[in-house]
Design an enzyme around this catalytic site. Structure first.
Site, PDB file in Angstrom:
ATOM      1  N   CYS A 125       1.168   1.583 -18.987  1.00  0.00           N
ATOM      2  CA  CYS A 125       1.530   2.875 -18.371  1.00  0.00           C
ATOM      3  C   CYS A 125       2.857   3.430 -18.890  1.00  0.00           C
ATOM      4  CB  CYS A 125       1.567   2.747 -16.854  1.00  0.00           C
ATOM      5  SG  CYS A 125      -0.050   2.337 -16.195  1.00  0.00           S
ATOM      6  N   HIS A 270       5.223   8.771 -13.721  1.00  0.00           N
ATOM      7  CA  HIS A 270       3.895   8.193 -13.960  1.00  0.00           C
ATOM      8  C   HIS A 270       3.041   8.356 -12.703  1.00  0.00           C
ATOM      9  CE1 HIS A 270       0.663   5.620 -14.976  1.00  0.00           C
ATOM     10  NE2 HIS A 270       1.027   4.655 -14.164  1.00  0.00           N
ATOM     11  N   ASN A 300      -4.890   7.554 -11.991  1.00  0.00           N
ATOM     12  CA  ASN A 300      -3.898   6.933 -12.871  1.00  0.00           C
ATOM     13  C   ASN A 300      -4.497   6.821 -14.274  1.00  0.00           C
ATOM     14  OD1 ASN A 300      -2.234   5.173 -14.249  1.00  0.00           O
ATOM     15  ND2 ASN A 300      -1.968   3.744 -12.550  1.00  0.00           N
TER      16      ASN A 300
HETATM   17  N1  ACO Z   1     -11.028   0.709   0.024  1.00  0.00           N
HETATM   18  C1  ACO Z   1     -10.836   0.020   1.153  1.00  0.00           C
HETATM   19  N2  ACO Z   1     -10.054  -1.082   1.212  1.00  0.00           N
HETATM   20  C2  ACO Z   1      -9.446  -1.456   0.073  1.00  0.00           C
HETATM   21  C3  ACO Z   1      -9.602  -0.765  -1.122  1.00  0.00           C
HETATM   22  C4  ACO Z   1     -10.431   0.343  -1.140  1.00  0.00           C
HETATM   23  N3  ACO Z   1     -10.646   1.062  -2.248  1.00  0.00           N
HETATM   24  N4  ACO Z   1      -8.879  -1.373  -2.081  1.00  0.00           N
HETATM   25  C5  ACO Z   1      -8.274  -2.417  -1.489  1.00  0.00           C
HETATM   26  N5  ACO Z   1      -8.616  -2.478  -0.208  1.00  0.00           N
HETATM   27  C6  ACO Z   1      -8.207  -3.448   0.776  1.00  0.00           C
HETATM   28  C7  ACO Z   1      -7.794  -4.744   0.113  1.00  0.00           C
HETATM   29  O1  ACO Z   1      -8.914  -5.578  -0.066  1.00  0.00           O
HETATM   30  C8  ACO Z   1      -6.834  -5.311   1.138  1.00  0.00           C
HETATM   31  O2  ACO Z   1      -7.593  -5.918   2.124  1.00  0.00           O
HETATM   32  P1  ACO Z   1      -7.047  -7.264   2.869  1.00  0.00           P
HETATM   33  O3  ACO Z   1      -5.754  -6.886   3.486  1.00  0.00           O
HETATM   34  O4  ACO Z   1      -8.127  -7.590   3.824  1.00  0.00           O
HETATM   35  O5  ACO Z   1      -6.870  -8.252   1.773  1.00  0.00           O
HETATM   36  C9  ACO Z   1      -6.204  -4.084   1.707  1.00  0.00           C
HETATM   37  O6  ACO Z   1      -7.061  -2.967   1.440  1.00  0.00           O
HETATM   38  C10 ACO Z   1      -4.861  -3.786   1.081  1.00  0.00           C
HETATM   39  O7  ACO Z   1      -4.286  -2.881   1.954  1.00  0.00           O
HETATM   40  P2  ACO Z   1      -2.796  -2.476   1.780  1.00  0.00           P
HETATM   41  O8  ACO Z   1      -1.933  -3.618   1.327  1.00  0.00           O
HETATM   42  O9  ACO Z   1      -2.363  -1.757   3.004  1.00  0.00           O
HETATM   43  O10 ACO Z   1      -2.920  -1.445   0.598  1.00  0.00           O
HETATM   44  P3  ACO Z   1      -1.734  -0.740  -0.035  1.00  0.00           P
HETATM   45  O11 ACO Z   1      -1.144   0.186   0.936  1.00  0.00           O
HETATM   46  O12 ACO Z   1      -0.817  -1.660  -0.764  1.00  0.00           O
HETATM   47  O13 ACO Z   1      -2.495   0.110  -1.157  1.00  0.00           O
HETATM   48  C11 ACO Z   1      -2.759   0.082  -3.493  1.00  0.00           C
HETATM   49  C12 ACO Z   1      -3.147  -0.589  -2.188  1.00  0.00           C
HETATM   50  C13 ACO Z   1      -3.257   1.503  -3.481  1.00  0.00           C
HETATM   51  C14 ACO Z   1      -3.416  -0.675  -4.644  1.00  0.00           C
HETATM   52  C15 ACO Z   1      -1.239   0.090  -3.636  1.00  0.00           C
HETATM   53  O14 ACO Z   1      -0.730  -1.215  -3.428  1.00  0.00           O
HETATM   54  C16 ACO Z   1      -0.781   0.589  -4.964  1.00  0.00           C
HETATM   55  O15 ACO Z   1      -0.968   1.730  -5.317  1.00  0.00           O
HETATM   56  N6  ACO Z   1      -0.112  -0.239  -5.748  1.00  0.00           N
HETATM   57  C17 ACO Z   1       0.411   0.175  -7.018  1.00  0.00           C
HETATM   58  C18 ACO Z   1      -0.712   0.251  -8.007  1.00  0.00           C
HETATM   59  C19 ACO Z   1      -0.221   0.806  -9.294  1.00  0.00           C
HETATM   60  O16 ACO Z   1       0.735   1.531  -9.347  1.00  0.00           O
HETATM   61  N7  ACO Z   1      -0.902   0.416 -10.337  1.00  0.00           N
HETATM   62  C20 ACO Z   1      -0.632   0.919 -11.611  1.00  0.00           C
HETATM   63  C21 ACO Z   1       0.411   0.166 -12.282  1.00  0.00           C
HETATM   64  S1  ACO Z   1       0.550   0.749 -13.834  1.00  0.00           S
HETATM   65  C22 ACO Z   1      -0.372  -0.050 -14.988  1.00  0.00           C
HETATM   66  O17 ACO Z   1       0.228  -0.460 -15.906  1.00  0.00           O
HETATM   67  C23 ACO Z   1      -1.793  -0.275 -14.894  1.00  0.00           C
END
Ligand code: ACO
Length: 350
Positions: A125, A270, A300
């Site tokens: 990214c 980003h 993303n």
């Molecule tokens: N629908 C429903 N539930 C989901 C989904 C979904 N699509 N995806 C995950 N969940 C569940 C998980 O299984 C987890 O369940 P559990 O608690 O029973 O294990 C739970 O939701 C996680 O919930 P939260 O921790 O409250 O989720 P969070 O608020 O952290 O959001 C997210 C998750 C969106 C992934 C967030 O952490 C995030 O955006 N992180 C950064 C991701 C990012 O920036 N990635 C790119 C990096 S750059 C690169 O180089 C690729």
């Protein structure tokens, strides 16, 4: 210490520096909405929008590879530039057409750029900021007058379509800028740029299989779990690291550029998650309306997200506006860049 940020023409006495002189973006046509994902995964529109801000994303079809996206974006950037001549191409991508060779030479050939140096940069990214810093160094050192930077990702090829943790987040796309010599003080000038990495954070975002550690071979593929061949991500840890790294990078680059935080017109961060953008703004006391948002429409797009955002929101910017670009990505890699907005020709909508 030698000043590598400006060059002076010995005849005219005019000082030059690297600046952005062209911008282009390209999105594949296929739209995947949250509702479409919810019809086949254990997720729903409200979860995705409330956790990420994403409404839909674009996914390239089977006939399109990263080079196809790159050629479109790069051609648009050259069309928006007053002078389309470039002497090098730097392509940021996580999803090259092939594991060998690099994709950039093929893109340069397809764009008719001649036998110029062309190579790939891999910083996920942060790929666009890494590729841009290479181009800026070439221009500021006087090595080249003009370099084409393209960031192109068919990121969907790294994502398990059945993994709700990642399938909702990512999309495909490409963005591009032309980096050329511009007179110091004119719009487009890149005033400061910085890139960083921390390999201790390697496990936060990773595709384990298919490289030299766990090669893609008939034997390995049957013996390793399917998940090893797709992107795995520790979402909460990435969220925290991305927020902290981008906030610190923005603050540092604003002081390096000699600006105050209030001087900032636009934050071009980003596009991973709306809540990350809000937290970066909050931690630095930047009004959230200064943070440009495109992730609702495209998700993303990894390395492509910053130049795509520039192309998509270009009508909002006035020549001379002060922009800070920042990213965080797998590696971990992160960085920031401070620039003023240039007066450009028509920028086509991505
Ligand atoms: N629908 C429903 N539930 C989901 C989904 C979904 N699509 N995806 C995950 N969940 C569940 C998980 O299984 C987890 O369940 P559990 O608690 O029973 O294990 C739970 O939701 C996680 O919930 P939260 O921790 O409250 O989720 P969070 O608020 O952290 O959001 C997210 C998750 C969106 C992934 C967030 O952490 C995030 O955006 N992180 C950064 C991701 C990012 O920036 N990635 C790119 C990096 S750059 C690169 O180089 C690729």
């Amino acid at each position: 210490m030698t000043d590598f940020t400006t060059l002076t023409n010995p005849c005219s006495g005019v000082a030059f520096s690297a600046g952005i002189t062209g911008v282009g973006g390209y999105l594949p046509e296929g739209v995947v909405t949250n509702q479409m994902l919810a019809s086949r995964l254990d997720t729903d529109h409200d979860w995705i929008t409330s956790r990420t801000g994403i409404l839909e994303r674009r996914i390239a079809d089977e006939s399109q590879s990263t080079s196809d996206l790159a050629v479109e974006a790069g051609s648009r950037a050259l069309r928006s530039a007053a002078n389309p001549e470039v002497q090098a191409l730097v392509l940021a991508t996580t999803t090259p057409d092939f594991r060998c060779p690099a994709t950039a030479p093929y893109v340069a050939a397809r764009m008719g750029l001649g036998k110029i140096p062309a190579f790939d940069v891999s910083a996920v990214c942060s790929g666009f900021l890494y590729a841009t810093s290479v181009a800026v160094a070439y221009v500021n050192s006087g090595h080249f007058d003009s370099v084409l930077v393209i960031a192109a990702e068919k990121f969907s090829t790294l994502i398990d379509p059945n993994d709700r943790n990642t399938a909702c987040l990512f999309g495909d796309g490409a963005g591009s800028v032309v980096i050329s010599k511009v007179p110091v003080g004119t719009g487009g000038q890149i005033l400061a740029h910085a890139i960083h990495s921390d390999g201790e954070l390697e496990s936060l975002i990773k595709v384990k299989g298919g490289g030299s550690r766990y090669p893609l071979s008939p034997h390995e593929t049957v013996n390793r779990p399917r998940s090893d061949y797709f992107l795995g991500m520790q979402g909460r840890e990435v969220f925290a690291a991305a927020t902290a790294s981008m906030s610190a990078s923005v603050s540092d680059i604003i002081s390096t550029a000699g600006w105050e935080l209030d001087d900032l017109d636009w934050l071009i961060a980003h596009q991973a998650n709306r809540r990350i953008l809000n937290l970066v703004c909050k931690s630095l006391d930047i009004p959230p309306e200064k943070a440009c948002v495109h992730l609702d429409e495209v998700g993303n797009t990894a390395g492509a997200s910053i130049p795509l955002l520039l192309a998509a929101k270009s009508r909002q910017f006035k020549p001379g506006d002060k922009l800070v670009l920042t990213s965080f990505g797998a590696g971990a890699t992160w960085g920031a860049l401070a620039m003023t907005w240039p007066a450009l020709g028509t920028i086509e909508a991505p």
